[in-house]
Design a protein around this motif. Structure first.
Motif, short mmCIF file in Angstrom:
data_model
loop_
_atom_site.label_atom_id
_atom_site.label_comp_id
_atom_site.label_asym_id
_atom_site.label_seq_id
_atom_site.Cartn_x
_atom_site.Cartn_y
_atom_site.Cartn_z
N THR A 32 0.86 -1.18 0.00
CA THR A 32 0.00 0.00 0.00
C THR A 32 0.89 1.22 0.00
O THR A 32 1.73 1.38 0.87
N ASP A 33 0.74 2.08 -1.01
CA ASP A 33 1.58 3.27 -1.06
C ASP A 33 0.86 4.41 -0.37
O ASP A 33 -0.21 4.24 0.20
N VAL A 34 1.45 5.60 -0.42
CA VAL A 34 0.90 6.74 0.31
C VAL A 34 -0.54 7.03 -0.07
O VAL A 34 -1.35 7.41 0.76
N ALA A 35 -0.89 6.82 -1.33
CA ALA A 35 -2.21 7.17 -1.81
C ALA A 35 -3.31 6.36 -1.12
O ALA A 35 -4.44 6.82 -0.97
N VAL A 36 -3.02 5.12 -0.71
CA VAL A 36 -4.04 4.28 -0.10
C VAL A 36 -3.68 3.88 1.34
O VAL A 36 -4.42 3.15 1.98
N LEU A 37 -2.56 4.35 1.84
CA LEU A 37 -2.15 3.99 3.19
C LEU A 37 -3.21 4.39 4.21
O LEU A 37 -3.56 3.62 5.10
N GLY A 38 -3.75 5.59 4.07
CA GLY A 38 -4.77 6.07 5.00
C GLY A 38 -6.01 5.20 4.97
O GLY A 38 -6.57 4.86 6.02
N GLU A 39 -6.45 4.81 3.78
CA GLU A 39 -7.63 3.97 3.66
C GLU A 39 -7.40 2.61 4.33
O GLU A 39 -8.30 2.07 4.98
N THR A 40 -6.20 2.07 4.16
CA THR A 40 -5.88 0.78 4.76
C THR A 40 -5.92 0.86 6.28
O THR A 40 -6.51 0.01 6.95
N LEU A 41 -5.29 1.90 6.84
CA LEU A 41 -5.28 2.05 8.30
C LEU A 41 -6.68 2.31 8.84
O LEU A 41 -7.06 1.79 9.89
N GLU A 42 -7.45 3.11 8.13
CA GLU A 42 -8.81 3.39 8.57
C GLU A 42 -9.66 2.12 8.54
O GLU A 42 -10.51 1.90 9.41
N GLY A 43 -9.41 1.26 7.54
CA GLY A 43 -10.12 -0.01 7.47
C GLY A 43 -9.77 -0.91 8.64
O GLY A 43 -10.63 -1.58 9.22
N VAL A 54 0.23 1.00 18.07
CA VAL A 54 0.88 1.75 17.00
C VAL A 54 2.26 2.21 17.44
O VAL A 54 2.42 2.76 18.52
N ALA A 55 3.25 1.98 16.59
CA ALA A 55 4.59 2.52 16.80
C ALA A 55 4.87 3.50 15.68
O ALA A 55 4.67 3.17 14.51
N MET A 56 5.32 4.70 16.04
CA MET A 56 5.57 5.74 15.04
C MET A 56 6.99 6.29 15.18
O MET A 56 7.41 6.63 16.29
N ALA A 66 -1.81 7.51 10.20
CA ALA A 66 -2.15 6.90 11.48
C ALA A 66 -2.95 7.86 12.35
O ALA A 66 -3.93 7.46 13.00
N GLY A 67 -2.56 9.12 12.36
CA GLY A 67 -3.28 10.12 13.14
C GLY A 67 -4.72 10.26 12.69
O GLY A 67 -5.64 10.32 13.52
N LYS A 68 -4.93 10.29 11.39
CA LYS A 68 -6.29 10.43 10.85
C LYS A 68 -7.13 9.20 11.19
O LYS A 68 -8.30 9.33 11.55
N ALA A 69 -6.52 8.02 11.08
CA ALA A 69 -7.26 6.79 11.39
C ALA A 69 -7.61 6.72 12.87
O ALA A 69 -8.74 6.36 13.24
#
Length: 235
Positions: A32-43, A54-56, A66-69
């Motif tokens: 998953t690249d940046v374009a879909v990373l958010g969607e994956t984490l939100e899922g 979560v480790a950042m 990660a913050g948005k999710a």
């Protein structure tokens, strides 16, 4: 514990490598690249029932996604945030105040990898440290997810609570202090340490004296012990 963590890291690396060699199949592409990373984490967060770990490390793409999710977690979830010192900022403070969920945050000086583990059943791991494109791999293999949990748990146990970390003097949280403490731990002479840090011997000794004063230590050995207790230095 150290041997367990080493085995866990090796398993993670081998699993990521295996996923990267496999061809993508339909929508279940392992990358998953940046374009879909958010969607994956939100899922992943939407499917969470008990816990999210979560480790950042400060990777901008991962941090933002990660913050948005995490801002949308449901009531009752336990969320554990483990972050590198450079992630300790206003963003992290805001995340820990999201209503509904039980947030716990710690700061770790240890080497981390950006990971996201949900219920011990599914995870996402940054595929390569410093990857500019933000490539990541979603992991569903039980053994690999368990390895990620072990890696996280080991780092979490050695991390420092966020409130305690923020209560430290800014001087003790600086990059220079960390580098000086590392050289004290590794047995550098003052002369060798000052050369390595590219500062004068007099300046180096002044910094050491200031660090000891901030730590309330009467000797360098005591300063080292206190630094470990505060999570400023690994054992």
């Amino acid at each position: 514990m150290e041997q367990t963590l080493l085995k866990a890291r090796a398993l993670i690396e081998s699993t990521v490598s295996l996923h990267r060699r496999r061809p993508a199949q339909g929508s279940a592409a392992p990358h998953t690249d940046v374009a879909v990373l958010g969607e994956t984490l939100e899922g992943l967060v939407r499917g969470a029932r008990h816990s999210v770990c979560v480790a950042m490390t400060g990777n901008e793409a991962f941090h933002h996604a990660a913050g948005k999710a995490l801002a949308a977690v449901e009531s009752g979830l336990v969320v554990r945030l483990l972050c590198a010192p450079q992630v300790v900022d206003g963003t992290l403070a805001v995340l820990t105040r999201v209503p509904g969920a039980r947030f716990e945050a710690r700061v770790s000086e240890a080497e981390l990898r950006d990971i996201f583990v949900v219920d011990g059943a599914a995870a996402l791991v940054q595929a390569a440290a410093g990857n500019a494109k933000g490539h990541a791999t979603q992991v569903n293999d039980p053994a690999a997810v368990r390895a990620l949990e072990l890696l996280f748990a080991g780092a979490w146990s050695r991390g420092r609570k966020l409130d305690d970390y923020l209560a430290l003097s800014p001087k003790l949280r600086s990059e220079l202090t960390r580098r000086i403490l590392e050289r004290l731990r590794d047995g550098y002479t003052d002369d060798a340490a000052s050369r390595d840090l590219n500062v004068s011997l007099r300046t180096y000794r002044r910094h050491v004296a200031e660090i000891m004063r901030e730590l309330g230590a009467g000797s360098r050995f005591q300063a080292g012990v206190r630094a470990v207790e505060l999570g400023l230095l690994s054992e």
